[in-house]
Design a protein around this motif. Structure first.
Motif, mmCIF file in Angstrom:
data_model
loop_
_atom_site.group_PDB
_atom_site.id
_atom_site.type_symbol
_atom_site.label_atom_id
_atom_site.label_comp_id
_atom_site.label_asym_id
_atom_site.label_seq_id
_atom_site.Cartn_x
_atom_site.Cartn_y
_atom_site.Cartn_z
ATOM 1 N N LEU A 160 -9.212 1.730 10.970
ATOM 2 C CA LEU A 160 -8.045 1.520 11.015
ATOM 3 C C LEU A 160 -6.852 2.395 10.245
ATOM 4 C CD1 LEU A 160 -5.637 -0.919 11.582
ATOM 5 C CD2 LEU A 160 -6.123 -1.854 9.202
ATOM 6 N N PRO A 161 -5.905 2.967 10.700
ATOM 7 C CA PRO A 161 -5.109 3.894 9.642
ATOM 8 C C PRO A 161 -4.132 3.224 9.034
ATOM 9 C CG PRO A 161 -4.349 4.154 11.910
ATOM 10 C CD PRO A 161 -5.582 3.002 12.037
ATOM 11 N N PHE A 162 -3.752 3.626 7.837
ATOM 12 C CA PHE A 162 -2.685 2.850 7.184
ATOM 13 C C PHE A 162 -1.301 3.795 7.868
ATOM 14 C CE2 PHE A 162 -5.238 2.406 3.036
ATOM 15 C CZ PHE A 162 -5.388 1.062 3.173
ATOM 16 N N TYR A 163 -0.252 2.975 7.676
ATOM 17 C CA TYR A 163 0.776 3.326 8.498
ATOM 18 C C TYR A 163 2.097 2.865 7.745
ATOM 19 C CZ TYR A 163 -0.031 -0.493 11.317
ATOM 20 O OH TYR A 163 -0.053 -1.892 11.631
ATOM 21 N N PRO A 164 3.262 3.220 7.664
ATOM 22 C CA PRO A 164 4.529 2.553 7.132
ATOM 23 C C PRO A 164 4.734 1.298 7.982
ATOM 24 C CG PRO A 164 4.969 4.946 7.257
ATOM 25 C CD PRO A 164 3.671 4.606 8.079
ATOM 26 N N GLY A 165 4.670 0.224 7.193
ATOM 27 C CA GLY A 165 5.044 -1.123 8.161
ATOM 28 C C GLY A 165 3.611 -1.836 8.219
ATOM 29 N N HIS A 214 -2.043 -8.101 9.586
ATOM 30 C CA HIS A 214 -2.776 -7.094 10.503
ATOM 31 C C HIS A 214 -4.082 -6.941 10.010
ATOM 32 C CE1 HIS A 214 1.562 -5.250 11.447
ATOM 33 N NE2 HIS A 214 1.072 -6.482 12.000
ATOM 34 N N LEU A 215 -4.262 -6.493 8.888
ATOM 35 C CA LEU A 215 -5.783 -6.177 8.139
ATOM 36 C C LEU A 215 -6.585 -7.470 8.031
ATOM 37 C CD1 LEU A 215 -7.498 -3.937 6.530
ATOM 38 C CD2 LEU A 215 -6.407 -4.933 4.609
ATOM 39 N N ARG A 216 -5.921 -8.849 7.887
ATOM 40 C CA ARG A 216 -6.705 -9.989 7.754
ATOM 41 C C ARG A 216 -7.209 -10.185 9.290
ATOM 42 N NH1 ARG A 216 -2.584 -13.167 6.870
ATOM 43 N NH2 ARG A 216 -2.540 -12.623 4.724
ATOM 44 N N ALA A 217 -6.540 -10.201 10.271
ATOM 45 C CA ALA A 217 -7.059 -10.507 11.633
ATOM 46 C C ALA A 217 -8.185 -9.484 11.798
ATOM 47 C CB ALA A 217 -6.020 -10.283 12.546
ATOM 48 N N GLY A 252 -2.567 4.477 -0.374
ATOM 49 C CA GLY A 252 -2.170 3.486 0.686
ATOM 50 C C GLY A 252 -1.227 2.876 -0.013
ATOM 51 N N PRO A 253 -0.716 1.620 0.678
ATOM 52 C CA PRO A 253 0.344 0.766 0.146
ATOM 53 C C PRO A 253 -0.055 -0.161 -1.011
ATOM 54 C CG PRO A 253 -0.612 -0.358 2.134
ATOM 55 C CD PRO A 253 -1.165 1.113 1.880
ATOM 56 N N ALA A 254 -0.008 0.621 -2.178
ATOM 57 C CA ALA A 254 -0.622 -0.108 -3.421
ATOM 58 C C ALA A 254 0.217 -1.174 -3.942
ATOM 59 C CB ALA A 254 -0.967 1.018 -4.287
ATOM 60 N N ASP A 311 1.462 -3.459 -2.269
ATOM 61 C CA ASP A 311 1.358 -4.748 -1.325
ATOM 62 C C ASP A 311 0.152 -5.562 -2.194
ATOM 63 O OD1 ASP A 311 0.745 -6.498 0.740
ATOM 64 O OD2 ASP A 311 1.411 -5.211 1.975
ATOM 65 N N ALA A 312 0.406 -6.368 -2.801
ATOM 66 C CA ALA A 312 -0.423 -7.138 -3.503
ATOM 67 C C ALA A 312 -1.235 -8.189 -2.568
ATOM 68 C CB ALA A 312 -0.053 -8.135 -4.645
ATOM 69 N N GLU A 313 -0.632 -8.536 -1.450
ATOM 70 C CA GLU A 313 -1.463 -9.380 -0.487
ATOM 71 C C GLU A 313 -2.277 -8.540 0.286
ATOM 72 O OE1 GLU A 313 -0.639 -12.384 3.264
ATOM 73 O OE2 GLU A 313 1.194 -11.159 2.422
ATOM 74 N N LEU A 314 -1.953 -7.301 0.554
ATOM 75 C CA LEU A 314 -2.819 -6.522 1.382
ATOM 76 C C LEU A 314 -4.141 -5.976 0.509
ATOM 77 C CD1 LEU A 314 -2.192 -3.530 3.897
ATOM 78 C CD2 LEU A 314 -3.627 -2.752 1.874
ATOM 79 N N LEU A 315 -3.792 -5.743 -0.784
ATOM 80 C CA LEU A 315 -4.987 -5.258 -1.588
ATOM 81 C C LEU A 315 -5.883 -6.416 -1.723
ATOM 82 C CD1 LEU A 315 -3.001 -3.289 -4.410
ATOM 83 C CD2 LEU A 315 -4.857 -2.211 -2.695
ATOM 84 N N GLY A 316 -5.286 -7.628 -1.754
ATOM 85 C CA GLY A 316 -6.099 -8.908 -1.998
ATOM 86 C C GLY A 316 -7.018 -9.255 -0.814
ATOM 87 N N GLU A 317 -6.520 -8.949 0.360
ATOM 88 C CA GLU A 317 -7.404 -8.917 1.568
ATOM 89 C C GLU A 317 -8.375 -7.676 1.403
ATOM 90 O OE1 GLU A 317 -7.254 -10.896 4.024
ATOM 91 O OE2 GLU A 317 -5.549 -11.952 3.335
#
Length: 328
Positions: free
Chosen positions: A206-211, A216-219, A238-240, A242-248
């Motif tokens: 999976l690439p990181f990308y703006p947006g 997406h990551l959770r799925a 990466g999108p540091a 974004d607490a929710e993304l880091l949590g995933e």
């Protein structure tokens, strides 16, 4: 010492394709074409035996099961048939992926394995097929060090450092530069060498990308993924924020998913501590792939997880240079 008895392992690909009503398609019968063409060659070549993995495939259809079948056929050729070299003919679309995967599946194999193919089918006007094939055989005859290599357009390339960068020219494959050599493992343990059985593994890239969103990551992570190659920005950011993304990411790491970070930059390498955003990725459980290519990172995860190693052991060996794949 050069190769005396060669196994030629044919998997399909453009090199042996013939025209069908739907376009070029994989075809059997390549051994006879090889022997006819060999009679026209004047360079010394090793004796060879031919084996075809059926059905021959377009390499766009390559799967992990094909890697396992290739590895098993190569081991049989060496251990049972006494071959001291292997030439594997393969389509170009996923040739670099297979070269990388086999580099790790065949760690410690005492003979050279060379992958090759062509951009145009054998028999097509101006084709590179016979030049690549007999060039690889000639190189094996002259002597190549054990390990996995790729021979293409007159060049012998490192199997775990090569990528396909072009689709419209004969010099399609290149070894990406390395900033510096990493210390190599002093020995390869039996738990990850070529004799270790492997199983298929649920992997993703999976690439990181703006947006990109945490959903997406959770799925993806909830699909049963055992290992994930994350293509980070630059030196591993990466999108540091974004607490929710880091949590995933943290939750996945804690439940045993191996998270490997590579750089999206072809000449880049991961060094988490350069930026705070990179340090956040490391804190979330990502492990650095250094300067590994996508192909190498995926193939290495496959070989380590497929050997049944624990996530802790996978992380340990992933961080160690096993066959010249890393650039830290």
């Amino acid at each position: 010492m050069g190769c005396k008895q060669l196994l030629v392992l044919y998997t399909g690909g453009t090199i042996g394709m013939q025209m069908s009503t739907a376009g070029l398609a994989p075809a059997s019968g390549f051994e006879a074409r090889m022997r006819t063409q060999q009679a026209l060659q004047d360079q010394p070549l090793p004796q060879w035996q031919f084996r075809e993995l059926l059905p021959p495939i377009d390499s766009a259809n390559m799967q992990q099961r094909n890697w396992l079948a290739m590895g098993a056929a190569i081991r049989a050729g060496v251990e049972q048939d006494g071959c001291d070299g292997v030439l594997l003919l393969h389509g170009t679309d996923t040739l670099a992926y297979s070269a990388a995967a086999l580099s790790f599946l065949l760690l410690g194999l005492p003979v050279p394995v060379v992958l090759s193919g062509s951009m145009l089918p054998a028999g097509a006007e101006g084709s590179d097929a016979w030049g690549n094939l007999f060039g690889a055989m000639s190189a094996l005859h002259d002597g190549i060090a054990p390990g996995v290599h790729l021979y293409f357009n007159g060049a012998l390339l490192h199997g775990a450092r090569v990528s396909k960068l072009r689709s419209d020219a004969f010099d399609a494959f290149h070894v990406l530069p390395r900033l510096r050599q990493s210390p190599r493992a002093e020995h390869i343990p039996a738990s990850i060498d070529f004799r270790q059985p492997r199983q298929p593994v649920n992997l993703a890239v999976l690439p990181f990308y703006p947006g990109i969103q945490a959903s997406h990551l959770r799925a993806l992570l909830n699909s049963g993924v055992q290992g994930l190659v994350l293509e980070c920005y630059g030196s591993g950011t990466g999108p540091a924020d974004d607490a929710e993304l880091l949590g995933e990411l943290k939750a996945a790491h804690e439940r045993g998913v191996v998270l490997a970070a590579i750089s999206q930059c072809p000449h880049g390498h991961v060094e988490f501590g350069v930026y705070a955003a990179g340090s956040q990725m490391a804190s979330a459980g990502l492990i650095s792939a250094g300067g590994m290519t996508r192909e190498a990172a995926l193939g290495k995860l496959f070989a380590l997880l497929g050997a049944g190693l624990s996530p802790t052991d996978v992380a340990h060996w992933f961080a160690i240079d096993l066959c010249g794949e890393r650039a830290d």
